[in-house]
Design an enzyme around this catalytic site. Structure first.
Site, PDB file in Angstrom:
ATOM      1  CD  GLU A  65      31.890  -2.567 -30.916  1.00 41.05           C
ATOM      2  OE1 GLU A  65      32.140  -3.465 -31.736  1.00 41.05           O
ATOM      3  OE2 GLU A  65      31.389  -1.464 -31.237  1.00 41.05           O
ATOM      4  CG  HIS A  67      35.008   1.730 -30.724  1.00 38.20           C
ATOM      5  ND1 HIS A  67      34.337   2.863 -30.359  1.00 38.20           N
ATOM      6  CD2 HIS A  67      34.064   0.764 -30.886  1.00 38.20           C
ATOM      7  CE1 HIS A  67      33.039   2.591 -30.324  1.00 38.20           C
ATOM      8  NE2 HIS A  67      32.830   1.323 -30.630  1.00 38.20           N
ATOM      9  CG  HIS A  71      28.968   4.227 -30.612  1.00 32.67           C
ATOM     10  ND1 HIS A  71      29.211   4.239 -31.956  1.00 32.67           N
ATOM     11  CD2 HIS A  71      29.461   3.046 -30.159  1.00 32.67           C
ATOM     12  CE1 HIS A  71      29.822   3.116 -32.291  1.00 32.67           C
ATOM     13  NE2 HIS A  71      30.001   2.374 -31.229  1.00 32.67           N
ATOM     14  CG  HIS A 105      30.056   0.185 -26.480  1.00 38.17           C
ATOM     15  ND1 HIS A 105      31.374   0.561 -26.592  1.00 38.17           N
ATOM     16  CD2 HIS A 105      29.608  -0.004 -27.744  1.00 38.17           C
ATOM     17  CE1 HIS A 105      31.703   0.610 -27.878  1.00 38.17           C
ATOM     18  NE2 HIS A 105      30.656   0.256 -28.601  1.00 38.17           N
ATOM     19  CB  CYS A 119      24.339   3.902 -33.380  1.00 44.83           C
ATOM     20  SG  CYS A 119      26.051   4.067 -32.829  1.00 44.83           S
TER      21      CYS A 119
HETATM   22 MN    MN Z   1      30.814   0.351 -30.801  1.00 44.22          MN
END
Ligand code: MN
Length: 153
Positions: A65, A67, A71, A105, A119
């Protein structure tokens, strides 16, 4: 804030934390992933962040994914392989992985053992995007990524 999480001390045993629910990775069962669990260790709206622990069972993988939010990852258990942007790397316990906004990632437990990681993420964040067929084609132009995704030709 639930009462358990507001407690100052919570103990750890076997990669679980006292008072923390052990959850399936994502509620949306249509998202492609395999054998991943999620524990939200801290959810701190006042600090604007969350700290989660994800664990990928041996041979499992997180969703591929991207975004807008970033992270900050610390590998806490085991080892495996990670894709970040256009780079595929082996990751081991205590390694750090920074995932920049919009970087593709995925984490894979490729070493025959679980891969667990902390995370850190924004409390308020955008929804992840999944790759389109065209995105996958473009990613797989890199042979390392194609092999990582199991799509080597
Ligand atoms: Mn993610």
């Amino acid at each position: 804030m639930d009462q358990e999480r507001s407690r100052p001390f919570r103990s750890f045993a076997d990669y679980r934390w006292e008072g923390v629910a052990h959850l399936p990775y994502k509620e949306d069962a249509t998202t492609p992933f395999k054998t991943v669990t999620r524990q939200v260790l801290f959810h701190e709206p006042d600090m604007g962040c969350e700290l989660r622990y994800f664990e990928v069972a041996a041979d499992g993988y997180s969703t591929l994914e991207r975004h807008e939010h970033a992270h900050a990852v610390l590998i806490l258990r085991g080892s495996g392989t990670a894709l970040v942007g256009d780079e595929v790397r082996a990751v081991d316990t205590n390694d750090l992985v920074a995932i920049a906004p919009w970087a593709w990632h995925q984490f894979r437990a490729t070493k025959g053992e679980p891969l667990g990681f902390l995370c850190m993420v924004n409390a308020l964040r955008d929804k992840p995007q999944l790759p389109t067929a065209a995105d996958l084609e473009s990613l797989c132009a890199n042979p390392d990524i194609a092999a990582f995704l199991g799509r080597a030709r």
